[in-house]
Design a protein around this motif. Structure first.
Motif, PDB file in Angstrom:
ATOM      1  N   GLU A 189      37.634  52.128  11.232  1.00 21.44           N
ATOM      2  CA  GLU A 189      36.698  51.036  10.963  1.00 21.44           C
ATOM      3  C   GLU A 189      35.976  50.629  12.251  1.00 21.44           C
ATOM      4  O   GLU A 189      36.505  49.863  13.066  1.00 21.44           O
ATOM      5  CB  GLU A 189      37.449  49.841  10.365  1.00 21.44           C
ATOM      6  N   ILE A 217      35.483  46.743  13.455  1.00 22.20           N
ATOM      7  CA  ILE A 217      36.670  45.892  13.598  1.00 22.20           C
ATOM      8  C   ILE A 217      36.622  45.029  14.855  1.00 22.20           C
ATOM      9  O   ILE A 217      37.465  44.144  15.058  1.00 22.20           O
ATOM     10  CB  ILE A 217      37.953  46.769  13.606  1.00 22.20           C
ATOM     11  N   VAL A 236      37.621  41.205  15.223  1.00 23.51           N
ATOM     12  CA  VAL A 236      39.052  40.941  15.010  1.00 23.51           C
ATOM     13  C   VAL A 236      39.858  41.427  16.214  1.00 23.51           C
ATOM     14  O   VAL A 236      40.777  40.734  16.677  1.00 23.51           O
ATOM     15  CB  VAL A 236      39.544  41.627  13.721  1.00 23.51           C
ATOM     16  N   ILE A 268      41.672  35.118  10.803  1.00 21.31           N
ATOM     17  CA  ILE A 268      41.571  36.541  10.470  1.00 21.31           C
ATOM     18  C   ILE A 268      40.735  36.736   9.216  1.00 21.31           C
ATOM     19  O   ILE A 268      39.852  37.606   9.158  1.00 21.31           O
ATOM     20  CB  ILE A 268      42.972  37.164  10.299  1.00 21.31           C
ATOM     21  N   ARG A 269      41.004  35.905   8.186  1.00 19.33           N
ATOM     22  CA  ARG A 269      40.237  36.026   6.939  1.00 19.33           C
ATOM     23  C   ARG A 269      38.750  35.794   7.180  1.00 19.33           C
ATOM     24  O   ARG A 269      37.899  36.496   6.634  1.00 19.33           O
ATOM     25  CB  ARG A 269      40.769  35.042   5.890  1.00 19.33           C
ATOM     26  N   LEU A 327      37.244  38.846   8.950  1.00 20.44           N
ATOM     27  CA  LEU A 327      37.162  40.030   8.096  1.00 20.44           C
ATOM     28  C   LEU A 327      35.885  40.056   7.253  1.00 20.44           C
ATOM     29  O   LEU A 327      35.489  41.114   6.749  1.00 20.44           O
ATOM     30  CB  LEU A 327      38.385  40.120   7.189  1.00 20.44           C
ATOM     31  N   VAL A 385      33.651  42.534   8.837  1.00 16.98           N
ATOM     32  CA  VAL A 385      34.196  43.879   9.028  1.00 16.98           C
ATOM     33  C   VAL A 385      33.920  44.713   7.782  1.00 16.98           C
ATOM     34  O   VAL A 385      34.537  44.503   6.742  1.00 16.98           O
ATOM     35  CB  VAL A 385      35.713  43.826   9.311  1.00 16.98           C
ATOM     36  N   ASP A 386      32.973  45.639   7.897  1.00 16.58           N
ATOM     37  CA  ASP A 386      32.669  46.542   6.789  1.00 16.58           C
ATOM     38  C   ASP A 386      31.627  47.553   7.256  1.00 16.58           C
ATOM     39  O   ASP A 386      30.436  47.245   7.346  1.00 16.58           O
ATOM     40  CB  ASP A 386      32.146  45.778   5.577  1.00 16.58           C
ATOM     41  N   GLY A 430      41.694  47.703   9.162  1.00 20.53           N
ATOM     42  CA  GLY A 430      40.461  46.985   8.856  1.00 20.53           C
ATOM     43  C   GLY A 430      40.526  46.170   7.579  1.00 20.53           C
ATOM     44  O   GLY A 430      39.684  45.293   7.361  1.00 20.53           O
ATOM     45  N   LYS A 431      41.512  46.442   6.740  1.00 15.14           N
ATOM     46  CA  LYS A 431      41.627  45.692   5.484  1.00 15.14           C
ATOM     47  C   LYS A 431      42.442  44.413   5.653  1.00 15.14           C
ATOM     48  O   LYS A 431      42.256  43.444   4.919  1.00 15.14           O
ATOM     49  CB  LYS A 431      42.249  46.591   4.410  1.00 15.14           C
ATOM     50  N   THR A 432      43.360  44.405   6.612  1.00 15.78           N
ATOM     51  CA  THR A 432      44.213  43.227   6.816  1.00 15.78           C
ATOM     52  C   THR A 432      43.869  42.451   8.085  1.00 15.78           C
ATOM     53  O   THR A 432      44.211  41.274   8.208  1.00 15.78           O
ATOM     54  CB  THR A 432      45.690  43.631   6.889  1.00 15.78           C
ATOM     55  N   GLY A 433      43.226  43.123   9.043  1.00 17.48           N
ATOM     56  CA  GLY A 433      42.932  42.477  10.319  1.00 17.48           C
ATOM     57  C   GLY A 433      44.155  42.362  11.212  1.00 17.48           C
ATOM     58  O   GLY A 433      44.128  41.657  12.228  1.00 17.48           O
TER      59      GLY A 433
END
Length: 352
Positions: free
Chosen positions: A118, A121, A124, A143-144, A147, A150-151, A263-266
């Motif tokens: 990712e 990222i 993060v 973190i949320r 995120l 992040v994509d 990259g999905k949870t950070g």
């Protein structure tokens, strides 16, 4: 008469000695070494060549090329192209050819690995302190929030023009060293060098064999100590390792937090893998996959290996897990020797 004969013999002997010396020197292999600090990594190389064939300016050419790429790809250097992309008020920026190539490759690998690699990222990663050295455990809300930026799919790259939505930033650290290694190999080949070893921290790139035709012996670091868990005997390839023992900090909760983030949870990727070693022809591919497969975990990494056997994407791998297992793809088995002190590790051969 005797004096003339003596002079003639001396001249002949001198000529023979000179000719023999010249033949010896021209066929003797020299070892040329040099090093440079770049992207927080000590990059070094060892080149083997005959003196008469060794370009005098080769080391300078290599250093110049490394510095050129660092000035483009560094995420922390305020003068780099990537830094300007991340901090420019105009989000639509024209890239140099090198930066475009690296960004394009990173986005392609992000797509192929479904975001396990990712390149966006960075916000993060910075929050955790891995780019600043100010380590901390971010709270869940922070973190949320981060995120949301992040994509990799939101990055637009058309020819040399890149567009990032506001708040997004890219980091090419997962592929930059491999790209630099590939560029060094290009320089060596262009100068007719056939035997060299390049060390870029966790990346090793080999050109040809040793000067005597033997394979290179490359140590595979133990995740739990400073010695080697095993030795790989290889030639003409890239060997790239990513592990949870490289860049990490111990939090106030006495847990280890490492720099390879999911990259999905950070958060640090934790699929019970301690290290991933990739063997492939391209340094940039090895760089990308060592990170991506670490994030994936064992089962997904094995499936990815099985599905990517074409010439452009083929690679071999070694996965070392926290339950003392070593997963090694079948084509590497004969090239790997486990050190005696690690015989308690269980070898699992991965086959198609």
């Amino acid at each position: 008469m005797k004096k003339k004969l003596y002079i003639f013999i001396v001249i002949i002997l001198s000529f023979l000695i000179f000719a023999m010396y010249k033949i010896f020197v021209e066929n003797k292999t020299i070892v040329e070494k040099d090093t440079i600090l770049a992207m927080d990594t000590q990059i070094s190389w060892v080149i083997y060549e005959k003196p008469s064939l060794y370009p005098l300016d080769l080391n300078a050419k290599i250093k110049t090329r490394i510095n050129e790429l660092v000035k483009l790809l560094s995420v922390t250097d305020e003068n780099s192209e990537i830094y300007k992309v991340n901090h420019h008020q105009e989000r639509d920026i024209k890239l140099s050819e090198d930066t475009k190539n690296v960004v394009l490759f990173a986005l392609q690998m992000a797509e192929k690995t479904n975001g396990a690699l990712e390149p966006t990222i960075y916000p993060v990663l910075r929050e955790w302190g891995f780019t600043t050295g100010k380590y901390q455990i971010p709270d869940e809300t922070k973190i949320r929030d981060l995120l949301n930026y992040v994509d990799y799919r939101k990055v637009s790259l058309k020819e040399n023009q890149i567009y990032l939505p506001e708040g997004m930033q890219i980091d090419l650290g997962a592929v930059a060293k491999g790209y630099i290694g590939d560029e060094i190999i290009k320089i060596l080949k262009a100068n007719n060098i056939s035997s060299a070893l390049i060390n870029l921290g966790g990346n090793v790139q080999l050109l040809g064999t040793k000067q005597n035709g033997d394979l290179w012996n490359i140590g595979l670091k133990s995740p739990n100590s400073q010695d080697y868990i095993g030795i790989l005997r290889l030639a003409d390839c890239a060997i790239v390792t990513s592990g949870n023992y490289e860049r990490y900090f111990i939090g106030e909760d006495n847990k280890r937090y490492w720099h390879i983030l999911d990259g999905k949870t950070g958060k640090p990727a934790d699929k019970h893998i301690n290290s991933v070693t990739i063997v492939t022809k391209q340094g940039k591919l090895g760089d990308a996959l060592s990170t991506a497969l670490f994030v994936m975990g064992v089962d997904e990494a094995i499936n990815y290996w099985k599905q990517n056997k074409d010439e452009n994407n083929a690679f071999e791998m070694i996965l070392i897990t926290d339950d003392k297992k070593i997963y090694i793809t079948e084509n590497l088995v004969d090239s790997f020797t486990l050190q005696d002190k690690y015989k308690d590790y269980h070898m699992v051969v991965v086959t198609l």
